[in-house]
Structures are given as C-alpha cells and as structure tokens.
Write a protein that holds these residues in place. Structure first.
Motif, PDB file in Angstrom:
ATOM      1  N   UNK A 359       0.836  -1.212   0.000  1.00 27.63           N
ATOM      2  CA  UNK A 359       0.000   0.000   0.000  1.00 27.63           C
ATOM      3  C   UNK A 359       0.866   1.255   0.000  1.00 27.63           C
ATOM      4  N   UNK A 360       1.962   1.212   0.730  1.00 26.97           N
ATOM      5  CA  UNK A 360       2.866   2.375   0.765  1.00 26.97           C
ATOM      6  C   UNK A 360       3.463   2.649  -0.618  1.00 26.97           C
ATOM      7  N   UNK A 361       3.757   1.577  -1.347  1.00 24.18           N
ATOM      8  CA  UNK A 361       4.305   1.757  -2.702  1.00 24.18           C
ATOM      9  C   UNK A 361       3.311   2.480  -3.609  1.00 24.18           C
ATOM     10  N   UNK A 374      -7.452   4.484  -0.846  1.00 23.09           N
ATOM     11  CA  UNK A 374      -6.032   4.296  -0.520  1.00 23.09           C
ATOM     12  C   UNK A 374      -5.755   4.699   0.934  1.00 23.09           C
ATOM     13  N   UNK A 375      -6.088   5.923   1.367  1.00 18.34           N
ATOM     14  CA  UNK A 375      -5.874   6.228   2.787  1.00 18.34           C
ATOM     15  C   UNK A 375      -6.748   5.387   3.711  1.00 18.34           C
ATOM     16  N   UNK A 376      -7.905   4.952   3.220  1.00 17.48           N
ATOM     17  CA  UNK A 376      -8.768   4.106   4.049  1.00 17.48           C
ATOM     18  C   UNK A 376      -8.084   2.772   4.340  1.00 17.48           C
ATOM     19  N   UNK A 377      -7.527   2.149   3.301  1.00 20.13           N
ATOM     20  CA  UNK A 377      -6.825   0.866   3.491  1.00 20.13           C
ATOM     21  C   UNK A 377      -5.583   1.078   4.354  1.00 20.13           C
ATOM     22  N   UNK A 378      -4.833   2.140   4.082  1.00 15.46           N
ATOM     23  CA  UNK A 378      -3.635   2.395   4.882  1.00 15.46           C
ATOM     24  C   UNK A 378      -4.011   2.636   6.357  1.00 15.46           C
ATOM     25  N   UNK A 379      -5.096   3.361   6.571  1.00 16.95           N
ATOM     26  CA  UNK A 379      -5.553   3.601   7.940  1.00 16.95           C
ATOM     27  C   UNK A 379      -5.882   2.292   8.643  1.00 16.95           C
TER      28      UNK A 379
END
Length: 425
Positions: A359-361, A374-379
């Motif tokens: 996800x960071x990539x 994207x921020x939802x999954x990272x969160x």
C-alpha cells in the motif's frame, strides 16, 4: 380494473416490453433515436386507449403493431426518408405474401437478435462512458430520464441532453445496428460488460449522496447481465460478470445497519446473505470456468467473491487464495486499484505489515491521488499495527475525499476510535 390499476399494468408492460420494442423498431428503421420515439408514441396510445378498452391479451404485439403503423405514417410524411418508406412498404407487401415481415419482429429468435444489436449499439465506443450508461438504462432498462438522473445524482436536464447527444452521435457516425463482426466482438463486448458493471457498482457502493447503496441499480444491472448471458451463452466473461454480480448482490441486506449505516464485509451477519443468489452466482462462475481455461477479469473477481461466499465465518476465509487471485487479476488487467485490493488481501493472509508495504508503494501513484480507498486501506493496516496516530490521519484524509455521506461518517468514526486508542494508557 380501475384506472390506476391499468396505469400500473401499462408501466409494468413498458418495463418488460420497451427494450424489445425499440430493438425491433430499430431493425426496421435503422435509427435508434427514431425507434425510441415510435415506441414512446405507441406507449402514449396505450395510455389513451387501454383504460377504456382494457389491456390486450398480447400487449407487446399491440404496442409493436401500433408503433409499426406510426412508422409508416411518419415515413410517408417525410420525403427525406422516402427510401425507408419503400423498404417498409416492401416489408408490408412481403408479409401479405406470407413471407417474414413486421410480424417477424415479434418472433422470439428475431427479438433476441434485435436485443443483442441494441445492447451493442447503446454501448458503442463512439459514445462516452456516461452516455453509454444513460442510453443503456433508457433503451434497455426502460428507465425514465428522471429515474436515471436520480440514480446517478445528476440534474435531469443534464441526463436528457446526454441521451439526446448520444442518439445524435450514433446517427451522425452512422453506427450500424448490428452485432459486431467476430474480429471486433471481444473489444466491443468488453465495452458492454463495463457499462453493466458500472451500473451495478454505482448501486453497490454509491459514489456520492446520502445512501450507502442503491439496490435498484444493482437489480437493473443484474437483469441486464442475465439477459446478456441468455443472448451470449458461450461467452465466458458474460457468465463471469453475472456470477460476480449475483454473489455481491447476495450481501445487500447485510451491507447496511438499521439506520442505513455501512456494515463492512467482515462485520456482516452472514445469515442475512441471500443463499439463492449465491447459488446462482457460483453456478454462473462454474459456467464461465467451463467455457475457458484462462479466466478473464470478471471471472477472476467472481472467484474472489466466491471465496467470501463459501466461508461460513470470516475466520474461514481463504485469504491466501484471494491474494493469489488478485495477483492473477493484476497480471490480466494491471491497475493500481487491483494492487490496492491485493495489498488488503495480503494483509489478511500474511499480516498487516506485508499489506502495508504494498500500500505504501501505491502512495506515489498519481491516479490514486484523490482515491479515498487508498488512505482508508492504509488507515486500517496502520491501526492493526497499533500506529493509531498515523491511522487517524489516514481515516480523516479518506473522509475528506469521499463524496458519500454514509462512508464519510464511517471513516470519521474510525478516526475517532484511533484517537481514543491513542489517548488510552
């Protein structure tokens, strides 16, 4: 039958017969816009006469015969379409001679062929995606302009203009009313399936507005998909898409709480999943796999949905297989969104740190710059790693990007929970 009963019957008949009617007329007049106008004229005639005479035994045939006569009258008055009048005149004469003519339009096989032509015409690549969606819902779904506008939270005049421009574009480009040649079929079928799945997805997770779902759009997309599967029984991807939609639609009752709030997949009461739709979806997936040794994107997504459907509890979910299926999907149709989904699956299969690395990539991917998931999954992954401050920021960022009020509330709740976890000793 009361007047209101008759009008409800006419509305139901129109929903069932309008696509066939337009498709059959388009084959006669070779113009989708004109065919729709003639069909609408026949509908107006039904609204005027049926309350007095009653609904005929075969309302579809009545509408077609009425529209046919309107077509003849119109073309007689229009010198610019004189050659079409001659064609129709020849059809009338041939019918009188016992040869196939207008009545052939009512033949089941001819209707199926006409519907297929209408599907490919409404979803022609010469039109924008928005125009294809609107025209498909109008011509094949029988939805009014107002209903389409409400479904997609667009202004009714905007949708009306979109439909008018679409029909003009088809006429100007002289798009033939036909199923494309085999050499072009794969690309054109891809466009058709894309439109149907767009309609479904808008119903499954609304991009904007106050509702998390719009089930009516899911039902309409499912109906179109099932019709398409009946028309093209040997196309694996059609069955793959139907399987995907059937399985996803099975979760409809469990996807929202009592107040309409979203309920995420792992939190859903699986007893509320519709087992009949799951069985239908798995059967469609089996059919897709029987037809090809190399599953396409929709069949792969259906296989992922099937992994969830077969798990009696969230803990029984085969996440390793789901991650492998996402990897296969990424090879078939590379996409940052597919990679993001793969990151979530990897996290479930092998731990949040593994998923977070992928996800960071994706954080630098331009196409995901404003994509709230994207921020939802990272969160979600950061919270699982107890990095609550970072998780809260990600959930707040996701909330600022979504246009769906229900989803925004859910994300802000998750951000608040991360804030409370940070404050805890």
């Amino acid at each position: 039958m009361t007047g209101s009963d008759t009008h409800r019957t006419i509305d139901a008949v129109w929903r069932i017969e309008s696509a066939r009617l337009i498709a059959g007329l388009a084959r006669i007049v070779h113009d989708v816009g004109l065919a729709e106008e003639l069909a609408q004229d026949a509908l107006v005639a039904a609204l005027e006469r049926w309350p007095e005479t009653g609904v005929p035994d075969n309302p579809g045939a009545w509408l077609m015969a009425t529209a046919k006569h309107r077509a003849v009258d119109l073309l007689r008055r229009n010198k610019r379409l004189e050659h079409k009048l001659e064609e129709i005149g020849r059809d009338v004469e041939s019918r009188q001679d016992g040869a196939p003519g207008f009545d052939a339009v009512l033949d089941d096989d001819a209707i199926e062929d006409d519907l297929l032509r209408l599907v490919f015409t409404a979803c022609h690549p010469v039109l924008s995606t928005e125009a294809r969606v609107a025209l498909t819902l109008r011509l094949l779904g029988g939805l009014t302009t107002g209903e389409i506008a409400r479904a997609f939270l667009a202004a009714e005049p905007t949708v009306a203009q979109r439909i008018v421009r679409a029909k003009r574009t088809l006429a100007k480009a002289e798009v033939p009313f036909e199923v494309p040649p085999r050499a072009e079929l794969a690309d054109r079928l891809s466009s058709v399936l894309e439109v149907v799945y767009l309609v479904f997805n808008e119903g499954y997770a609304a991009t904007a507005g106050d509702d998390w779902m719009r089930p009516a759009l899911c039902e309409e997309a499912l109906r179109l998909g099932r019709v398409l599967a009946g028309l093209m029984p040997k196309e694996a991807e059609v069955h793959g898409l139907v399987g995907l939609m059937e399985i996803q639609a099975s979760r409809t009752r469990a996807r929202t709480g009592p107040s309409g709030e979203p309920v995420l997949l792992l939190d859903q009461d699986r007893a509320r999943w519709d087992r009949l739709l799951i069985r239908r979806g798995l059967a469609a997936l089996d059919r897709a796999e029987e037809l090809t040794g190399r599953p396409g994107p929709y069949a792969l997504q259906a296989a992922i949905a099937a992994c969830h459907a077969r798990a009696r509890t969230p803990e029984e979910t085969d996440w390793a297989r789901i991650a492998a299926l996402y990897a296969a999907l990424a090879r078939r149709t590379p996409s940052p969104v597919v990679e993001l989904n793969r990151a979530a699956a990897l996290a479930m299969a092998f731990g949040p740190a593994v998923g977070l690395e992928l996800a960071d990539e994706l954080a630098a991917e331009p196409s995901l710059k404003d994509y709230h998931l994207l921020p939802s999954v990272r969160g979600d992954l950061l919270a699982k790693l107890d990095r609550f401050d970072e998780a809260r920021e990600e959930f707040e960022r996701a909330a600022s990007l979504t246009r769906n009020e229900r989803e925004r509330a859910l994300l802000l709740d998750r951000a608040a929970a991360c804030g409370r976890a940070t404050a805890s000793p």
